[in-house]
Enzyme design. Structure first.
Site, PDB file in Angstrom:
ATOM      1  CG  PHE A   1      70.479  67.604  -2.679  1.00 39.24           C
ATOM      2  CD1 PHE A   1      71.591  68.183  -2.088  1.00 39.24           C
ATOM      3  CD2 PHE A   1      69.749  68.362  -3.573  1.00 39.24           C
ATOM      4  CE1 PHE A   1      71.957  69.484  -2.375  1.00 39.24           C
ATOM      5  CE2 PHE A   1      70.112  69.667  -3.870  1.00 39.24           C
ATOM      6  CZ  PHE A   1      71.222  70.224  -3.271  1.00 39.24           C
TER       7      PHE A   1
ATOM      8  CG  ASP B   1      68.887  63.092  -7.406  1.00 40.80           C
ATOM      9  OD1 ASP B   1      69.715  63.259  -8.333  1.00 40.80           O
ATOM     10  OD2 ASP B   1      68.476  64.037  -6.698  1.00 40.80           O
TER      11      ASP B   1
ATOM     12  CE1 TYR C   1      74.039  72.253 -10.579  1.00 40.25           C
ATOM     13  CE2 TYR C   1      72.128  72.321 -12.027  1.00 40.25           C
ATOM     14  CZ  TYR C   1      72.671  72.300 -10.761  1.00 40.25           C
ATOM     15  OH  TYR C   1      71.840  72.326  -9.667  1.00 40.25           O
TER      16      TYR C   1
ATOM     17  NE  ARG D   1      79.849  69.064  -1.726  1.00 41.76           N
ATOM     18  CZ  ARG D   1      78.762  69.173  -2.490  1.00 41.76           C
ATOM     19  NH1 ARG D   1      77.866  68.196  -2.504  1.00 41.76           N
ATOM     20  NH2 ARG D   1      78.548  70.229  -3.220  1.00 41.76           N
TER      21      ARG D   1
END
Lengths: 421, 421
Positions: free
Chosen positions: A134, A206, A231, A380
């Site tokens: 990411f 991560d 989240y 995605r």
């Protein structure tokens, strides 16, 4: 279930009826007419969120005012939520805090790891990661490297298989996403951690795209640091504070340079000199956004009530189904699967590349099938087993087929780029 | 108004009737029976907060879901709120973002300032601040110094008057709180900034205890960086995100090492290499807590509707009144004023030291007069002119007098220390 068995929506209706996690869906509010396949970007809203926010705003802020630091437990909230989250990632009590953003927590973890490595093996100056990690993770590493200005470099692999060739006696730290945000590729946490540590480097994970979606065993795999997001699969609310886990052996080594008041051993003594708290609280910095932080608990409570093994089984069944249905019904439309087929290598989302991916996703969203788009050309689809069902997947693929068959994506509206995608 | 003129509560009733800011009080909800003198620690709740939170949670999260990044303007929120806040601190559009915590923003400002100083004057290795600065500011400086490990040191003055003797050709950066959190001492921003810059150092201001309480002119005083808090005098809600202002001449110099996705020039291109955004957005890091961030707007809207000159005049009148009444009614009880009497040197709170300060404050709070306690022995009373009136001050001092006269603070309950005070 194999591809050939799934022929009709009716089969999926039965799968939903047989689903042991079916009841969890009622704990979320999904808008009418929406099939939500983007819980890996922003999880859906628990029904309990409204009452939680009202309690914080009306009672704790409005009535308790400053007293709520004691009476509403604000001071203990980052550690209390950390302890609550811990079992979902295989961590122990006192090892996790919910605080700040994933990027900031990664800065703390990487800074701590580098300062540990410098003490033990000062010649190691390489941080290994993935080019397809990411981006913010790589940006944070770049930021630390430039700021320290003492010879660190970032070495990026292009394929997970390269890892064992790249980690060597120059490597100080390896930092990887457990599940890749784009492809959904999942690393074997125990194997990779052992491999990295055998070569004398520290391992940072991560968990942004895996926490809440599958079983994670940080203590069992003996990693060094981990950060993650609340989240996405943990449904904590838009931008809700992230988390950081630190292996106890690393807690008192190295330096966490973002040393703010909340990480101090005695924050209310108001001393001019910093002394880090003896526990995980030293990874806190400044005052947290209490409304957003409090909302994290709603999502955690639901996840804790579910069996994470059952969540993982359903996730794999749904992503299998998604892949199978796309191949059955959309085989002629040049969708290229970039998600691993092997269960052991797959997180909880499925991604396809298509040259017109951007417009196709906009067309899907306009029809209520909400996935997301990632450069370059990636459609995605995130599967949150707590609120996505088998019929949802069947219907989503049916809409996708219809859009592709009729070239419904080929309009000016769907071609136009928006600020955020 | 002088001390001898104020004799009765009735005078204060008249002052309230004549108060041009009187109507603002109705925009806040203060609990029945509470005189709230701690808005300098956590501002009171605007009436509009409940509807704002409901909009974010029910509509933006619950219905908009991931689409709200575009449709609800989440992506632009930190900069939009920054532009809204800007006039309250004398900043221009595009110079402020609302994001993260004050401690983290100070880290960004100090890191940027040091890397600028290193380019221009590499021999300067001293950061000057005050021993009585808010501790987290000093802790953050310590954190950076230790992490960089290249000879920086923190030089602390014990009295504001020492500043001009201490800033010299070794000084890279001076960082000060505009209003001191404990004493309320206020620096003359223009004079001090000019003095510091004349000696070749960069000036960072922490506006935590002044933003929203008085007129601030960052551009006019030509400071280098400023950070501040939205949950004190700006009434943004518990732990609401802080702000950072950067002088435009500094924006492209130095390095902001917390380089996360939101600070990237093209965050959605998902490129592996970091390129900072050309504007103030480069001081953003990761995803923000949208519920807490959105609530900031409620407080800002009220502050923007008020005339900051009138706010300052009322603040000085009320703090004058507080000091005068304490001297008239509590003169024999060993309260020592530590707040400057001179208007030019005073922020918007009044502090007294008393050996039994902790117990006295607990007794006050039990009677509905909410100030706070700060070590050592400091009773702190914050005046937010938008919701505190003259009768409030009269009544607060009357309760204080009663507690002191009857030694009502001298009980086991009020002596017992709580976790957070």
């Amino acid at each position: 279930m194999t591809a050939t068995e799934v022929l009709a929506q009716a089969d999926c209706v039965q799968f939903d009826l047989d689903d042991p996690l079916r009841a969890f869906r009622d704990q979320f509010e999904i808008p009418e007419g929406v099939i939500y396949l983007d819980g890996n970007s922003l999880g859906a809203k628990p029904r309990s969120a409204a009452a939680c926010a009202e309690r914080v705003i009306r009672d704790e802020w409005g009535i308790g005012l400053i007293r709520s630091w004691n009476t509403a437990g604000w001071f203990d909230l980052p550690t209390r939520l950390g302890d609550k989250l811990a079992p979902l990632i295989g961590a122990g009590a006192g090892q996790v805090v919910v605080t700040d953003s994933t990027s900031i927590n990664l800065f703390k973890a990487l800074a701590s790891a580098l300062t540990i490595a410098e003490q033990n093996q000062p010649a190691r100056r390489v941080i290994v990661s993935e080019r397809d990690n990411f981006p913010t993770d790589l940006y944070i590493a770049e930021g630390i490297i430039g700021f320290l200005d003492r010879g660190y470099e970032l070495r990026l692999i292009d394929d997970p298989a390269e890892l064992s060739n790249v980690v060597d006696s120059d490597t100080a730290v390896v930092m990887l996403s457990h599940a890749n945000y784009r492809t959904g590729n999942l690393y074997d946490m125990s194997t990779v951690t052992a491999q990295v540590q055998e070569r004398g480097a520290l391992m940072i994970w991560d968990l942004a795209h895996s926490a809440g979606a599958l079983e994670i065993d940080l203590v069992g795999s003996d990693a060094d640091f981990a950060v993650g997001c609340t989240y996405k699969y943990l449904n904590g609310g838009p931008g809700s504070p992230a988390f950081i886990w630190v292996n106890e052996r690393n807690l008192h080594l190295g330096q966490q340079p973002l040393s703010g008041w909340w990480g101090h051993a005695r924050p209310f003594a108001m001393e001019p000199g910093y002394e880090a708290h003896s526990g995980i609280r030293r990874f806190l910095i400044g005052t947290q956004p209490m409304t957003s932080l409090s909302l994290v608990e709603c999502g955690l409570d639901i996840a804790l009530a579910a069996d994470m093994g059952a969540v993982r089984r359903k996730s794999l069944a749904l992503t299998d189904l998604f892949i199978d249905l796309v191949e059955q019904h959309c085989g002629e439309f040049d969708l290229k699967l970039i998600t691993p087929r092997d269960h052991a290598d797959r997180g909880s989302h499925v991604s396809f590349v298509h040259a017109e991916g951007y417009s196709i996703m906009k067309a899907l969203i306009s029809r209520g099938v909400i996935g997301d788009y990632r450069e370059p050309g990636v459609l995605r689809f995130g599967i949150t087993p707590l609120y996505v069902g088998y019929v949802d997947v069947w219907n989503a693929v049916d809409v996708l087929r219809d859009i592709l068959e009729n070239k419904a994506w080929d309009t000016a509206e769907f071609r136009e780029r928006e600020a955020v995608t």
